[in-house]
Design a protein around this motif. Structure first.
Motif, PDB file in Angstrom:
ATOM      1  N   UNK A 136      39.939  24.888  60.442  1.00 49.11           N
ATOM      2  CA  UNK A 136      40.671  24.568  61.675  1.00 49.11           C
ATOM      3  C   UNK A 136      42.044  23.976  61.383  1.00 49.11           C
ATOM      4  N   UNK A 137      42.138  23.181  60.314  1.00 49.23           N
ATOM      5  CA  UNK A 137      43.441  22.615  59.946  1.00 49.23           C
ATOM      6  C   UNK A 137      44.415  23.711  59.524  1.00 49.23           C
ATOM      7  N   UNK A 138      43.891  24.768  58.921  1.00 49.72           N
ATOM      8  CA  UNK A 138      44.751  25.857  58.454  1.00 49.72           C
ATOM      9  C   UNK A 138      44.865  27.012  59.419  1.00 49.72           C
ATOM     10  N   UNK A 139      44.319  26.831  60.629  1.00 50.13           N
ATOM     11  CA  UNK A 139      44.286  27.909  61.614  1.00 50.13           C
ATOM     12  C   UNK A 139      45.674  28.456  61.951  1.00 50.13           C
ATOM     13  N   UNK A 140      46.615  27.575  62.203  1.00 51.91           N
ATOM     14  CA  UNK A 140      47.951  28.015  62.618  1.00 51.91           C
ATOM     15  C   UNK A 140      48.613  28.875  61.540  1.00 51.91           C
ATOM     16  N   UNK A 141      48.442  28.494  60.292  1.00 50.88           N
ATOM     17  CA  UNK A 141      49.060  29.229  59.195  1.00 50.88           C
ATOM     18  C   UNK A 141      48.298  30.510  58.864  1.00 50.88           C
ATOM     19  N   UNK A 142      46.970  30.434  58.829  1.00 50.17           N
ATOM     20  CA  UNK A 142      46.156  31.587  58.436  1.00 50.17           C
ATOM     21  C   UNK A 142      46.005  32.605  59.552  1.00 50.17           C
ATOM     22  N   UNK A 143      46.033  32.135  60.799  1.00 45.45           N
ATOM     23  CA  UNK A 143      45.828  33.035  61.928  1.00 45.45           C
ATOM     24  C   UNK A 143      44.371  33.091  62.340  1.00 45.45           C
ATOM     25  N   UNK A 169      33.266  24.509  66.474  1.00 43.62           N
ATOM     26  CA  UNK A 169      34.316  25.107  65.649  1.00 43.62           C
ATOM     27  C   UNK A 169      34.627  26.514  66.145  1.00 43.62           C
ATOM     28  N   UNK A 170      33.585  27.269  66.474  1.00 41.79           N
ATOM     29  CA  UNK A 170      33.779  28.632  66.954  1.00 41.79           C
ATOM     30  C   UNK A 170      34.614  28.665  68.229  1.00 41.79           C
ATOM     31  N   UNK A 171      34.405  27.682  69.108  1.00 42.92           N
ATOM     32  CA  UNK A 171      35.161  27.633  70.366  1.00 42.92           C
ATOM     33  C   UNK A 171      36.658  27.510  70.101  1.00 42.92           C
ATOM     34  N   UNK A 172      37.030  26.726  69.092  1.00 43.15           N
ATOM     35  CA  UNK A 172      38.443  26.561  68.728  1.00 43.15           C
ATOM     36  C   UNK A 172      39.013  27.888  68.226  1.00 43.15           C
ATOM     37  N   UNK A 173      38.253  28.579  67.405  1.00 48.45           N
ATOM     38  CA  UNK A 173      38.712  29.836  66.823  1.00 48.45           C
ATOM     39  C   UNK A 173      38.772  30.950  67.875  1.00 48.45           C
ATOM     40  N   UNK A 174      37.823  30.938  68.784  1.00 48.04           N
ATOM     41  CA  UNK A 174      37.820  31.944  69.862  1.00 48.04           C
ATOM     42  C   UNK A 174      39.014  31.744  70.786  1.00 48.04           C
ATOM     43  N   UNK A 175      39.374  30.498  71.016  1.00 43.76           N
ATOM     44  CA  UNK A 175      40.557  30.212  71.846  1.00 43.76           C
ATOM     45  C   UNK A 175      41.812  30.793  71.198  1.00 43.76           C
TER      46      UNK A 175
END
Length: 242
Positions: free
Chosen positions: A144-151, A180-186
């Motif tokens: 989740x911390x790397x979400x913005x960079x990794x996509x 965690x999945x909810x954050x990624x699905x968003x």
């Protein structure tokens, strides 16, 4: 019991994977007001790296947390009027399973917890160790911390690998995996919105680039139907005119 049990290395190691200690300590507020050494605090950082003061004698808890525990249900089990008092509680319904009046040894409590854990595992299925939860939380935080960079697509792929590697343990911490999945699905929803906008503006290659990455990792999610719809729309738009 504090030094003989809660500070006993074997007990600490055992409880790390077999239970959760909850303490209800009376008159703590009085000790704090009198600057009792046993109510002292020390400066440290919380899980997010923010400054926090924790209790020197109970280093996993803050003063406020200790006070709240004493006024919670944890403080209601002792109806003997005597201390120390210890009881083993069913974590599923908070019902008392066994009580002990007077001081107890680390060995005695370990033996008792082992028996009751076996009973609960038979009734509810295998329990999960704190070390497994800690590992999941650590890996999930990296994602989740790397979400913005990794996509979203890469992050979802990494998350799916993490959950698959956990096997049956993932079912035991479903509330955690769902969060965690909810954050990624968003994040994936925003990418699908972007892909849809690209299709509307005739940027088929740009839309296809996003959809090719998202389609595989969104299988089995609430977004599967939408991504497939957009993939079909992109294929139709890219097909040569007849």
């Amino acid at each position: 019991m504090h030094s003989s049990v809660l500070q006993n290395d074997k007990y600490i190691e055992f409880m790390n994977d077999n239970g959760v200690d909850v303490i209800a300590l009376g008159r703590l507020d009085e000790g704090i007001s009198k600057n009792d050494p046993k109510a002292a605090e020390f400066d440290t950082k919380d899980e997010d790296g923010k400054p926090v003061k924790r209790m020197l004698e109970y280093p996993s808890l803050t003063k406020d947390e200790m006070l709240k525990l004493n006024s919670s249900k944890a403080g209601s089990y002792n109806n003997t009027g005597k201390i120390p008092f210890t009881c083993i509680v069913d974590p599923h319904d908070e019902a008392e399973m066994q009580r002990f009046s007077g001081g107890q040894s680390a060995k005695g409590l370990i033996e008792a917890v082992t028996v009751h854990k076996a009973t609960l595992n038979t009734k509810f299925g295998p329990s999960i160790s704190r070390s497994v939860i800690k590992k999941f939380d650590g890996e999930a935080k990296k994602i989740t911390d790397g979400l913005e960079k990794a996509g979203a697509a890469k992050s979802l792929a990494d998350f799916n690998k993490l959950v698959k590697a956990m096997g049956k343990d993932a079912t035991s911490i479903k509330a955690r995996t769902d969060k965690v999945l909810a954050v990624l699905i968003e994040a994936a929803t925003k990418d699908l919105d972007e892909a849809a906008a690209k299709l509307d503006s005739a940027d088929v290659p740009g839309a296809k680039k996003l959809l090719d990455k998202l389609a595989p990792v969104l299988k089995g999610t609430d977004l599967e139907a939408r991504v497939q719809e957009l993939v079909a729309k992109a294929k139709a738009a890219a097909a040569p005119a007849k």
